[in-house]
Design an enzyme around this catalytic site. Structure first.
Site, PDB file in Angstrom:
ATOM      1  CG  HIS A 126      23.224  13.698  -4.366  1.00  0.00           C
ATOM      2  ND1 HIS A 126      22.363  13.251  -5.342  1.00  0.00           N
ATOM      3  CD2 HIS A 126      24.471  13.558  -4.880  1.00  0.00           C
ATOM      4  CE1 HIS A 126      23.048  12.857  -6.402  1.00  0.00           C
ATOM      5  NE2 HIS A 126      24.335  13.029  -6.141  1.00  0.00           N
ATOM      6  CB  SER A 175      25.230  10.268  -8.294  1.00  0.00           C
ATOM      7  OG  SER A 175      25.244  11.631  -8.592  1.00  0.00           O
ATOM      8  CG  ASP A 201      19.449  14.601  -4.375  1.00  0.00           C
ATOM      9  OD1 ASP A 201      20.201  15.600  -4.443  1.00  0.00           O
ATOM     10  OD2 ASP A 201      19.781  13.475  -4.784  1.00  0.00           O
TER      11      ASP A 201
END
Length: 378
Positions: free
Chosen positions: A241, A147, A212
């Protein structure tokens, strides 16, 4: 207006856990640093590293005696070393790698405040620790960015041409693109991964969940499309996520990737030494022009080569010879593609890690790597 948007992007990007999930103390017997609030393991070193921006960050190094590669892991948001500790231990064990992970400035027990430039300095300090303290070689290091961690990971990868590989887990195209569907890069944007990924020369694996709702799967797909050395991506159907580690295909695909890149033609031997580029100062957050010039130079050389090829129009015999060479080249590429896709990976290696998903369920991953505090589900 640009400064306001940049400030919004920076605030949106960083959410360190408060309070931190662990502490750092000194072992009364050994005199070494130790983490409190987590299980003590003999193969784990707790470190404090100084960055070029004056911050002190906490890192842990997990040794695996059977490892030939080292994973440098940059975690995501709403996480710190304490929350990720058990997962890191499992990854080191099941992937058979040494693993160094660190907390960004302002995360966990690291000093300073989170910022784009600080994270660049943080990962540089972690990389130098691997090289200088543990003797790791650039060609044996795999960068893993999750991320927000995809930002410092991609940035460092552009300056290390001999890396073994890069893994991008739920990566972002850029900070601004997470918030707005912009089609171009603005100077005030942060983590401009979409501009930097073409400069990464090593194999790149992209992992993203199709469901996500924080960083859309299109981010991962666009980054993969711009990679120079593409490895078979992993799009986890239904993955969000924060929960990709719970899917069995996650660890299976990672293990397959590690096996492939640890053998020829991916494994590099006798790599030429390159100048240390980590100490070069950044004048801004903008995409650096110097590597781009090197790409232009390569393009010029290609055009020059093509120009030389044009006069070589000759007899049918030569044309036939050149056609045969092209056929051989295609066969060679097909064989390389087969290797790239992980053909003939030992089944035993896959079976040995099938239970990984069950193990990480006990870790409690519901708060790992979220851009904003929110309720999540497994």
């Amino acid at each position: 207006m640009g400064a306001v948007t940049s400030s919004m992007a920076a605030k949106f990007a960083f959410f360190p856990p408060n309070p931190p999930s662990y502490g750092v103390g000194v072992d009364a017997v050994t005199g070494k640093l130790k983490m409190t609030g987590v299980a003590t393991r003999e193969n784990v070193d707790v470190l404090k590293l100084c960055t070029r921006r004056g911050n002190t960050i906490v890192a842990i190094y997990i040794a695996n005696p059977s490892a030939s590669s080292t994973l440098l892991y940059s975690h995501g948001n709403a996480a710190d070393l304490g929350r990720m500790y058990e997962l890191f231990s499992e990854l080191s064990h099941h992937l058979r790698v040494n693993l160094l992970c660190y907390d960004y400035s302002g995360y966990g027990q690291s000093s300073g405040k989170p910022s784009e430039q600080n994270t660049y300095a943080d990962i540089e300090a972690a990389y130098k620790c691997l090289v200088e303290m543990y003797g790791a070689k650039e060609e044996d290091i795999i960068l893993y960015g999750q991320s927000v961690g995809s930002g410092p990971t991609t940035d460092l990868a552009t300056r290390l041409p001999n890396l073994r590989a890069v893994i991008l887990h739920s990566p972002i195209l850029s900070g601004l693109r997470v918030m707005y569907p912009v089609k171009r890069t603005y100077w005030f944007d942060i983590y401009k991964n979409i501009d930097k990924i073409p400069l990464v020369r090593c194999p790149v694996l992209v992992i993203h969940g199709t469901a996500d709702n924080v960083v859309d799967c299109s981010h991962g797909k666009q980054l993969w499309e711009h990679c120079i050395q593409k490895y078979e991506p992993l799009w986890i159907k239904g993955g969000s996520h924060c929960d990709l580690e719970l899917y069995p295909e996650y660890i299976k695909h990672l293990r397959k990737f590690i096996v492939v890149i640890e053998r020829p033609p991916y494994k590099k031997t006798g790599s030429e030494p390159v100048p240390d580029q980590l100490d070069r100062p950044r004048s801004s957050t903008d995409f650096r022009e110097k590597p781009r010039l090197s790409m232009d130079l390569r393009e010029t050389l290609r055009r020059s080569f093509d120009f030389k090829e044009k006069p070589r129009i000759s007899t049918d015999h030569k044309e036939k010879s050149r056609a045969d060479k092209k056929d051989k080249s295609r066969k060679s590429i097909d064989r390389s593609e087969k290797a790239c896709n992980g053909a003939e990976i030992p089944e035993r290696a896959r079976n040995s890690i099938d239970r990984f998903g069950e193990m990480v369920r006990s870790v409690g991953l519901c708060h790992i790597d979220c851009f904003r505090p929110k309720a999540t589900h497994a």
